[in-house]
Scaffold this active site. Structure first.
Site, PDB file in Angstrom:
ATOM      1  N   GLU A   1       0.815  -1.319  -0.024  1.00 47.37           N
ATOM      2  CA  GLU A   1      -0.119   0.008  -0.114  1.00 47.37           C
ATOM      3  C   GLU A   1       0.958   1.322   0.057  1.00 47.37           C
ATOM      4  O   GLU A   1       1.876   1.426   0.677  1.00 47.37           O
ATOM      5  CB  GLU A   1      -0.768   0.065   1.147  1.00 47.37           C
ATOM      6  CG  GLU A   1      -1.401   1.133   1.596  1.00 47.37           C
ATOM      7  CD  GLU A   1      -2.346   1.267   2.965  1.00 47.37           C
ATOM      8  OE1 GLU A   1      -1.895   0.794   3.834  1.00 47.37           O
ATOM      9  OE2 GLU A   1      -3.164   1.603   3.100  1.00 47.37           O
TER      10      GLU A   1
ATOM     11  N   LYS B   1      -9.629   2.076  -1.661  1.00 46.83           N
ATOM     12  CA  LYS B   1      -9.884   1.392  -0.354  1.00 46.83           C
ATOM     13  C   LYS B   1     -11.365   1.676   0.239  1.00 46.83           C
ATOM     14  O   LYS B   1     -11.555   2.905   0.421  1.00 46.83           O
ATOM     15  CB  LYS B   1      -8.666   2.012   0.506  1.00 46.83           C
ATOM     16  CG  LYS B   1      -8.522   1.290   1.926  1.00 46.83           C
ATOM     17  CD  LYS B   1      -7.473   1.689   2.720  1.00 46.83           C
ATOM     18  CE  LYS B   1      -7.113   1.093   3.889  1.00 46.83           C
ATOM     19  NZ  LYS B   1      -5.721   1.592   4.571  1.00 46.83           N
TER      20      LYS B   1
ATOM     21  N   CYS C   1      -4.982  -3.138   3.101  1.00 49.75           N
ATOM     22  CA  CYS C   1      -4.842  -2.875   4.420  1.00 49.75           C
ATOM     23  C   CYS C   1      -5.661  -3.144   5.312  1.00 49.75           C
ATOM     24  O   CYS C   1      -5.967  -4.233   5.496  1.00 49.75           O
ATOM     25  CB  CYS C   1      -3.900  -1.305   4.664  1.00 49.75           C
ATOM     26  SG  CYS C   1      -3.057  -1.522   6.182  1.00 49.75           S
TER      27      CYS C   1
HETATM   28  N1  ING Z   1      -3.142   0.463   8.614  1.00 48.08           N
HETATM   29  C1  ING Z   1      -3.514  -0.415   9.933  1.00 48.08           C
HETATM   30  C2  ING Z   1      -4.238  -1.864   9.553  1.00 48.08           C
HETATM   31  O1  ING Z   1      -5.538  -1.858   9.292  1.00 48.08           O
HETATM   32  C3  ING Z   1      -4.744  -0.320  11.879  1.00 48.08           C
HETATM   33  C4  ING Z   1      -4.546   0.489  10.746  1.00 48.08           C
HETATM   34  C5  ING Z   1      -3.778  -0.901  12.488  1.00 48.08           C
HETATM   35  C6  ING Z   1      -5.817  -0.627  12.329  1.00 48.08           C
HETATM   36  C7  ING Z   1      -3.903  -1.696  13.607  1.00 48.08           C
HETATM   37  C8  ING Z   1      -6.308  -1.265  13.412  1.00 48.08           C
HETATM   38  C9  ING Z   1      -5.152  -2.060  14.310  1.00 48.08           C
HETATM   39  O2  ING Z   1      -3.454  -2.542   9.176  1.00 48.08           O
HETATM   40  C10 ING Z   1      -4.012   0.600   7.474  1.00 48.08           C
HETATM   41  N2  ING Z   1      -3.246   1.464   6.676  1.00 48.08           N
HETATM   42  O3  ING Z   1      -4.997   0.449   7.147  1.00 48.08           O
END
Ligand code: ING
Length: 306
Positions: free
Chosen positions: A47, A127, A172
């Site tokens: 990403e 996304k 992601c």
């Molecule tokens: N990053 C993270 C993901 O979903 C996140 C945001 C991290 C959400 C940890 C919940 C817990 O992997 C992105 N860019 O979505």
């Protein structure tokens, strides 16, 4: 004759805030060349693979935000990646911040494209699940302003025919939502490609920090097994502008097994010969949807067709 496609998970290490796109492109070209030597038909990059993960900062000026977005794809800076891809005959999935003009309205998307072995864009995904928050929250060690900087995409994880199979794209946070794999599988998808940038520290629940790598694999392995599809998850990893991003990019079989995984937090390619017909081991048996699934019993989750 099996429908085997050799897939590369092309993980990237950190991209510095002031690192030019040409540098990220050069690093990805090196991984494409390694992929060619390993007989890959295509590779999956992370990403936002052209810039640092800029939603970690709060910007006042839109111009400062837009500097991280691509106004065109390919552009002069990214054309070399498309050219080398076509020369090598190795396709790629690329995540980037997209500035789109929709009937005169400027849109900001967190986007992934799939480029075939002729350097043509054959699929574009924006996304759907944007994590984080909209307003500046200074209490956090770093921000996660995807909800501020991007608009949610409209997409139903419809697969496209590519590389001899039916390929779906996600990004992601999408991978944490079980619905995306089921929707894609019900539409015939055989492989889900997912780039990610995931901090090891999650400010709203720091007590879960030690679980970030576990959760990363848990959701993708479950998605793969419960829907009988291959899943490729690829990180931007390492300490990026002081923020630790998890790695462990991997290729997961329809059985849920991790069959290949990166062992570093830098630029690293792992590959696997994915036999797409192996989806049938699951889709014809334990998760034979038409035989066993009961959408009438979960109406809140299902568009029940009589
Ligand atoms: N990053 C993270 C993901 O979903 C996140 C945001 C991290 C959400 C940890 C919940 C817990 O992997 C992105 N860019 O979505």
């Amino acid at each position: 004759m099996t429908r085997t496609v050799t897939v590369g998970a092309a993980q990237l290490g950190p991209i510095a805030r002031d690192e030019p796109r040409s540098s990220a492109v050069a690093r990805m070209i090196a991984l494409l060349e390694e992929a060619k030597a390993k007989q890959c038909q295509f590779v999956v990059f992370p990403e936002l693979a052209l810039t640092t993960f800029f939603p970690r900062w709060y910007f006042e000026q839109q111009a400062d935000i837009d500097a991280f977005f691509e106004k065109e794809m390919p552009s002069a800076e990214t054309q070399p990646l498309f050219d080398r891809s076509r020369e090598l005959g190795v396709g790629f999935y690329l995540g980037f911040a997209e500035l789109a003009d929709e009937n005169g309205k400027v849109r900001h998307y967190n986007t992934a494209i799939l480029v075939d072995q002729n350097g043509e864009i054959v699929s574009r995904y924006r996304k759907v699940h944007l994590p984080g928050h909209v307003e500046h929250e200074p209490w956090r060690a770093f921000q996660h302003l995807e909800k501020r900087y991007f608009e949610p995409g409209v997409n139903h994880f419809e697969p496209v025919e590519a590389f001899g199979g039916r390929v779906s794209l996600a990004l992601c946070n999408d991978r944490r939502w079980p619905e995306i794999y089921r929707e894609a599988a019900l539409r015939g998808s055989e492989i889900m490609l997912i780039g990610y940038n995931t901090p090891a520290h999650y400010p709203p629940a720091p007590e879960h920090d030690h679980l970030q790598c576990f959760h990363n694999h848990l959701v993708m392995q479950a998605g793969a097994y419960q829907n009988g599809m291959w899943v490729v998850g690829v990180a931007k990893a390492g300490i990026e502008e002081g923020c630790s991003l998890i790695g462990q990019s991997c290729i997961i079989a329809p059985t849920g097994e991790i069959v290949a995984m990166c062992g570093t937090l830098g630029d690293e390619l792992v590959t696997y010969d994915c036999d797409l017909d192996r989806c049938r081991e699951i889709r014809d048996n334990v998760f034979n949807f038409s035989l066993h699934r009961r959408p009438d019993m979960y109406p809140l989750l299902s568009f029940v067709t009589k």
